[in-house]
Every structure is written in C-alpha cells, then in structure tokens.
Design an enzyme around this catalytic site. Sequence first.
Site, PDB file in Angstrom:
ATOM      1  N   SER A  89       8.744 -36.746  17.137  1.00  0.00           N
ATOM      2  CA  SER A  89       9.942 -36.060  16.889  1.00  0.00           C
ATOM      3  C   SER A  89      11.134 -36.662  17.470  1.00  0.00           C
ATOM      4  CB  SER A  89       9.745 -34.705  17.275  1.00  0.00           C
ATOM      5  OG  SER A  89       9.545 -34.365  18.582  1.00  0.00           O
ATOM      6  N   THR A 192      13.398 -32.172  17.874  1.00  0.00           N
ATOM      7  CA  THR A 192      14.764 -32.407  18.670  1.00  0.00           C
ATOM      8  C   THR A 192      14.267 -32.246  20.457  1.00  0.00           C
ATOM      9  OG1 THR A 192      16.033 -30.993  17.282  1.00  0.00           O
ATOM     10  CG2 THR A 192      16.897 -31.464  19.427  1.00  0.00           C
ATOM     11  N   THR A 210      16.996 -36.793  17.925  1.00  0.00           N
ATOM     12  CA  THR A 210      15.979 -36.444  16.994  1.00  0.00           C
ATOM     13  C   THR A 210      15.528 -37.590  16.111  1.00  0.00           C
ATOM     14  OG1 THR A 210      14.905 -34.766  15.718  1.00  0.00           O
ATOM     15  CG2 THR A 210      17.226 -35.079  15.294  1.00  0.00           C
ATOM     16  N   ARG A 220      18.432 -36.842   4.296  1.00  0.00           N
ATOM     17  CA  ARG A 220      18.616 -35.562   4.594  1.00  0.00           C
ATOM     18  C   ARG A 220      19.044 -35.589   6.309  1.00  0.00           C
ATOM     19  NH1 ARG A 220      16.446 -32.698   9.663  1.00  0.00           N
ATOM     20  NH2 ARG A 220      16.395 -30.373   9.181  1.00  0.00           N
ATOM     21  N   THR A 243      17.268 -26.200  18.551  1.00  0.00           N
ATOM     22  CA  THR A 243      16.126 -26.941  18.093  1.00  0.00           C
ATOM     23  C   THR A 243      15.468 -26.030  16.850  1.00  0.00           C
ATOM     24  OG1 THR A 243      14.099 -27.959  18.532  1.00  0.00           O
ATOM     25  CG2 THR A 243      14.438 -26.001  19.829  1.00  0.00           C
ATOM     26  N   GLY A 244      14.563 -26.915  16.002  1.00  0.00           N
ATOM     27  CA  GLY A 244      14.152 -25.956  15.027  1.00  0.00           C
ATOM     28  C   GLY A 244      14.729 -26.346  13.569  1.00  0.00           C
TER      29      GLY A 244
END
Length: 333
Positions: A89, A192, A210, A220, A243-244
Amino acid sequence: MQDLKRRTFFKLGLAGAALSIFKPSKAAELIEESANIKRMAFRPTVVSTWEHGIAANEGAWKILSANGKALDAVEAGVRVTESDLTNRSVGAGGRPDAEGHVTLDACIMDEESRCGAVAYLEGIGHPISVARAVMEKTPHVMLVGEGARDFALDQGFEKVKTPLKEVKKDWKEWKKEKKQEQSRINNENHDTIGMLALDQFGNLSGACTTSGWAYKMPGRVGDSPIIGAGLFVDNEIGAACATGMGEAIIRIAGSHTVVELMRQGHSPQIACELAVDRIIKKHKDLTNLQVGFVALNKSGDYGAYSVYKGFNVAVNRDEVGKLEDAGYVKEWE
C-alpha cells in the site's frame, strides 16, 4: 553624610564583585543552560499509522534521539516504509490501478507551514523526498503526473520499475477473477502511512505517503497528497494525519478539522473522535468506509480513532516503541 558614602561604596563594591563573578563566558553558559531547560520541556515523540509504522518510527527516532529536526525525522521515517518492497500500500511495492499502473502520492509539511506534495507519480521510489523537494526548491505546493516525474528526474531521483513481478501477477488475477470489482478499504487493505513528530525544540512536522487504493480507477487521487485532508500541521497547536477512504476524508478536510478541534481546546483523542463522528454523519452508507485519524499536540499528547475496529498506531518516545490499538465506533460486519 560620611556614613551614607560608606554604605553607597559598600553596595557598589558588592555589585562589582557580582559582575566579576559572572564573566561573559559564564553568562553564555547560563544562557545555554536556560535554553537546554526550555528544550527539555518538549518530549520528542513520533506517531504513525498502522503496524508498518513500527519500523518507520525506528527510522524517525534515530534522528529525534540525536537532537534532530522533526521534518528530517518524518521524511526518514516514511522512507523506511517506501523502501519495503513487501508493502502493498506504500511505495514501489504497492498495488496498481485498474490498468496496471502503480501511481504514488505523498505530502510533507513543517513547523513553518511550508508544504510540498506529489500525486500520480509513477516510477520513482521515494515520493516523500520528491514532495520535500517540491516544497524546498519550487514556488509550488503540488506537482502531479508527468510533471512530477520530470521534476523528480531533473532533481536526480532514481527510476524504479513498477509494478513488481508478483504484484503484476496479482493484478492479472484480479482482472480475471474479480471482474473489475473494487477491493474494499479495511484493516487489511489500508492505503497510507502517515507520520507526525515533535522534536526537542518543540517543533512539529508530518509526512504522508501511499500507492493509493488498490485497483483504483486510473487518474484517481485520494487524500494522502492533499494538505488539509491527509495531513495538516499548525505549529502553534498540533498536527494530524489520516488513513483509509480518502474520498471521505477529503469531504471534511479531515486532518485540518482535527487540528482546528484541538485549537478549540479539545485533546488530540477527542479531536480525532469528533472528526470521525463528523464523517459518519456525512455518509448514509458506511459499508467498507474505514477512516482513521492520528493527532499530536505541542505537549506530546497524542490520540487516534477510527470508524471501524482494526486501526492501530505506532508510538515512540523516550526510546520506547509500541503499537497501540485505536478506539473505534463499529465492528466489521
């Protein structure tokens, strides 16, 4: 009258003796000692997201423990994660977008509110260092795509080949079996590493990097390179990172919101909780919507909170590192 003269002479003699004791070199020593005491009031601290933050924090702590700057610490720290080719990631080992391109995002911010960012950067191993170069060597805050890559190469950053062989194999299997289904954001597919640091001088800095949402739509960009969303630092108050699900974080300017809540007097923990509550209120459907925040204030107090269970943070201070589970609102269904 003679008695008054004697008393005056005596006082002047004492004053002269005192001045002779505190020579310029001694005065300088006292000033330095006072500065050291002031610095000791700040407790160097580094916090970062997820389990991979343990190794990243070790990299940052080497700098903080040697009386280094928070800015240098956060860059060095997240570079550890970017260099880990087993990480899917962050960095060159990350998963690609739906067309097979690994595109990297990063941002960095220091105690003077200087900031730099790159987005949709391909083929460069350390986007966080490119982001710092944008901050320090250009009049801009963000460079994207080919422009970011050209700048990185002009600055001497090395090319890397992506995706990795094993990552490309996984992508091909996803193309075939998942039928373009988007993978969900959760505690296995988090996207992240965000890091915040407080140095002995009382200065804060932060970094975020990230490879983005696995198999995302081409083009994106999430919250990670966006100042105020994925990261925000205000040296008067504190710093925060996120994060997320980047789209949800952007909708509330998440990291800036956390810092402003601290400005209102909330602790880092409560500020993170209030920001998560705000995200929940903005979304009718919370399916797969994982978001976590980390915050650090000028006193070295920190907090972390997430929508779903599973978010954790790595913390280092006083040579001791640990991984802590963050509070949360919901269990995974």
